[in-house]
Write a protein that holds these residues in place. Structure first.
Motif, PDB file in Angstrom:
ATOM      1  N   LEU A  11       0.845  -1.199   0.000  1.00 22.99           N
ATOM      2  CA  LEU A  11       0.000   0.000   0.000  1.00 22.99           C
ATOM      3  C   LEU A  11       0.876   1.242   0.000  1.00 22.99           C
ATOM      4  CD1 LEU A  11      -2.629  -0.935   2.749  1.00 22.99           C
ATOM      5  CD2 LEU A  11      -3.145  -0.537   0.326  1.00 22.99           C
ATOM      6  N   GLN A  12       0.366   2.279  -0.638  1.00 25.41           N
ATOM      7  CA  GLN A  12       1.022   3.578  -0.531  1.00 25.41           C
ATOM      8  C   GLN A  12       0.718   4.162   0.854  1.00 25.41           C
ATOM      9  OE1 GLN A  12      -0.260   7.365  -2.732  1.00 25.41           O
ATOM     10  NE2 GLN A  12       1.453   6.615  -3.975  1.00 25.41           N
ATOM     11  N   TYR A  13       1.771   4.460   1.598  1.00 23.73           N
ATOM     12  CA  TYR A  13       1.636   4.981   2.973  1.00 23.73           C
ATOM     13  C   TYR A  13       1.335   6.477   2.867  1.00 23.73           C
ATOM     14  CZ  TYR A  13       2.888   5.282   7.948  1.00 23.73           C
ATOM     15  OH  TYR A  13       2.880   5.461   9.317  1.00 23.73           O
ATOM     16  N   ASN A  14       0.044   6.788   2.845  1.00 24.07           N
ATOM     17  CA  ASN A  14      -0.368   8.158   2.533  1.00 24.07           C
ATOM     18  C   ASN A  14      -0.726   8.934   3.792  1.00 24.07           C
ATOM     19  OD1 ASN A  14      -1.703  10.504   1.558  1.00 24.07           O
ATOM     20  ND2 ASN A  14      -2.070   9.432  -0.373  1.00 24.07           N
ATOM     21  N   PRO A  15      -0.022  10.046   4.074  1.00 33.34           N
ATOM     22  CA  PRO A  15      -0.312  10.826   5.290  1.00 33.34           C
ATOM     23  C   PRO A  15      -1.746  11.325   5.357  1.00 33.34           C
ATOM     24  CG  PRO A  15       1.740  11.540   4.267  1.00 33.34           C
ATOM     25  CD  PRO A  15       1.084  10.607   3.306  1.00 33.34           C
ATOM     26  N   GLU A  16      -2.414  11.440   4.194  1.00 34.73           N
ATOM     27  CA  GLU A  16      -3.783  11.959   4.185  1.00 34.73           C
ATOM     28  C   GLU A  16      -4.775  11.064   4.915  1.00 34.73           C
ATOM     29  OE1 GLU A  16      -5.860  14.604   1.195  1.00 34.73           O
ATOM     30  OE2 GLU A  16      -4.901  13.042   0.020  1.00 34.73           O
ATOM     31  N   ILE A  17      -4.490   9.749   4.980  1.00 33.80           N
ATOM     32  CA  ILE A  17      -5.459   8.859   5.617  1.00 33.80           C
ATOM     33  C   ILE A  17      -4.882   8.183   6.862  1.00 33.80           C
ATOM     34  CG2 ILE A  17      -6.665   8.472   3.445  1.00 33.80           C
ATOM     35  CD1 ILE A  17      -5.405   5.738   3.237  1.00 33.80           C
ATOM     36  N   LEU A  18      -3.758   8.716   7.348  1.00 32.82           N
ATOM     37  CA  LEU A  18      -3.128   8.126   8.534  1.00 32.82           C
ATOM     38  C   LEU A  18      -4.017   8.215   9.770  1.00 32.82           C
ATOM     39  CD1 LEU A  18       0.640   9.180   8.486  1.00 32.82           C
ATOM     40  CD2 LEU A  18      -0.317   6.884   8.339  1.00 32.82           C
ATOM     41  N   ASP A  19      -4.887   9.226   9.806  1.00 37.70           N
ATOM     42  CA  ASP A  19      -5.675   9.445  11.017  1.00 37.70           C
ATOM     43  C   ASP A  19      -6.765   8.404  11.227  1.00 37.70           C
ATOM     44  OD1 ASP A  19      -7.070  10.340   8.825  1.00 37.70           O
ATOM     45  OD2 ASP A  19      -8.059  11.971   9.894  1.00 37.70           O
ATOM     46  N   TRP A  20      -7.091   7.637  10.187  1.00 36.37           N
ATOM     47  CA  TRP A  20      -8.158   6.650  10.374  1.00 36.37           C
ATOM     48  C   TRP A  20      -7.816   5.264   9.842  1.00 36.37           C
ATOM     49  CZ3 TRP A  20     -10.392   4.116   6.219  1.00 36.37           C
ATOM     50  CH2 TRP A  20     -10.164   4.675   4.966  1.00 36.37           C
ATOM     51  N   PHE A  21      -6.825   5.182   8.931  1.00 35.44           N
ATOM     52  CA  PHE A  21      -6.545   3.869   8.343  1.00 35.44           C
ATOM     53  C   PHE A  21      -5.370   3.203   9.051  1.00 35.44           C
ATOM     54  CE2 PHE A  21      -4.700   0.908   5.259  1.00 35.44           C
ATOM     55  CZ  PHE A  21      -5.814   0.123   5.014  1.00 35.44           C
ATOM     56  N   PRO A  22      -5.541   1.963   9.534  1.00 37.07           N
ATOM     57  CA  PRO A  22      -4.478   1.283  10.321  1.00 37.07           C
ATOM     58  C   PRO A  22      -3.421   0.633   9.428  1.00 37.07           C
ATOM     59  CG  PRO A  22      -6.419  -0.114  10.214  1.00 37.07           C
ATOM     60  CD  PRO A  22      -6.788   1.166   9.491  1.00 37.07           C
ATOM     61  N   PHE A  23      -2.546   1.443   8.836  1.00 33.54           N
ATOM     62  CA  PHE A  23      -1.521   0.899   7.937  1.00 33.54           C
ATOM     63  C   PHE A  23      -0.701  -0.209   8.602  1.00 33.54           C
ATOM     64  CE2 PHE A  23      -2.147   4.838   5.512  1.00 33.54           C
ATOM     65  CZ  PHE A  23      -2.055   4.369   4.214  1.00 33.54           C
ATOM     66  N   GLU A  24      -0.275   0.050   9.834  1.00 34.77           N
ATOM     67  CA  GLU A  24       0.708  -0.831  10.467  1.00 34.77           C
ATOM     68  C   GLU A  24       0.197  -2.255  10.694  1.00 34.77           C
ATOM     69  OE1 GLU A  24       0.254   2.253  11.103  1.00 34.77           O
ATOM     70  OE2 GLU A  24       2.204   3.231  11.102  1.00 34.77           O
ATOM     71  N   THR A  25      -1.116  -2.459  10.689  1.00 35.75           N
ATOM     72  CA  THR A  25      -1.649  -3.806  10.941  1.00 35.75           C
ATOM     73  C   THR A  25      -2.071  -4.515   9.650  1.00 35.75           C
ATOM     74  OG1 THR A  25      -3.893  -2.928  11.296  1.00 35.75           O
ATOM     75  CG2 THR A  25      -2.454  -3.172  13.234  1.00 35.75           C
TER      76      THR A  25
END
Length: 305
Positions: A11-25
């Motif tokens: 996935l593209q690690y996008n700062p725009e959706i960091l506040d709600w999308f759990p990238f790290e899991t």
């Protein structure tokens, strides 16, 4: 330079959706990092924006990180050595141990304006100029440089050849690679008369494709836009299957974001959008894993989140 080893799907690690999308899991094989989002200001002594070096170290300890350059201005008309690509992106890509760098094949200048959706002119003189800068930039990076095709909404002024022919001749002349954005190809085929997605895939050298971008978009004001605000369309999945039947890229990356492209973009968020991303990610992994088996590559073993 050799083609990088296969990594898988990310996935593209996008700062725009960091506040709600759990990238790290997420059960991904890698993350793509937008270098502009982590770089220090050009008038500062810092390579990283404050706090980003530590964040990248933590993220990179869990998954491989892939560098992606948007606003490097490397194909503008100023000195290559003065561009943000050379002054910041090169050091950032090396700092996160990226195996290659994906790079938008756009025009750009010091103002950082008029970059988005402004492809280079598809002409013989520009082919020579862009290939020379690309070859030099790849040498400076010291890693494979992969050109990403653009989405744009009107024919390129002064173009004398098809975009696909330009990209094929560019990598042949420069010794560089392709970052194939299939949604950009689809978007152009919808909006531009005579732009044929099948012809595009038949023209570019698929064995030079290092990475593939997948995304979705939306209709607005009579045009289909590459806004990364919806599920991947079926024609894009079909193009992915077509490419994977003939070649295996090193990675497939999915893109999702908020309103960076346009104020009318749907703002993502919530359980439904998280489920949409998970479903697209699972479908991409199934396609890449099946292709990896056909090409004799063992898919990565993924931990269940």
């Amino acid at each position: 330079m050799d083609k990088p080893a296969p990594l898988g799907v990310g996935l593209q690690y996008n700062p725009e959706i960091l506040d709600w999308f759990p990238f790290e899991t997420q059960p991904v094989d890698l993350f793509e990092i937008l270098l502009d989002a982590i770089m220090g200001p050009l008038d500062s002594p810092w390579i990283f924006r404050p706090g980003q070096e530590r964040r990248m170290q933590a993220l990179g300890a869990a998954k491989p990180l892939l560098a992606h350059s948007n606003y490097g201005c490397e194909f503008g008309f100023g000195r290559l050595e003065d561009t943000p690509a050379v002054r910041r992106h090169v050091a950032l890509a090396k700092a996160i141990n990226s195996p290659w760098v994906g790079d938008h094949c756009f025009y750009g200048d010091g103002s950082w304006l008029d970059i988005w959706s402004s492809p280079v002119q598809f002409s013989s003189p520009e082919l020579v100029r862009v290939a020379d800068r690309a070859r030099r930039l790849q040498d400076i990076y010291g890693m494979p440089l992969a050109h990403e095709n653009a989405a744009y909404y009107m024919p390129t002024p002064g173009a004398a050849m098809r975009e696909a022919e330009f990209m094929a001749r560019l990598v042949d002349r420069a010794g560089t690679w392709l970052h194939l954005d299939l949604h950009n190809v689809y978007t152009n085929s919808v909006n531009l008369a005579g732009y044929d997605a099948a012809d595009y895939l038949a023209t570019i050298p698929l064995d030079r494709v290092v990475c593939i971008h997948l995304a979705g978009g939306s209709w607005y004001d009579g045009l289909y836009h590459d806004w990364h605000d919806s599920t991947v369309p079926e024609p894009v999945w079909a193009m992915l299957d077509q490419v994977l039947s003939r070649a295996l890229p090193s990675a497939v990356i999915l893109e999702f974001q908020g309103r960076a492209h346009h104020p009318q973009t749907r703002e993502l968020g919530g359980a439904e959008d998280e489920a949409m991303i998970a479903a697209d990610l699972a479908r991409a992994k199934a396609a890449w894993d099946a292709a990896a088996h056909r090409h004799g590559v063992v898919p990565p073993v993924r931990e269940i989140a």
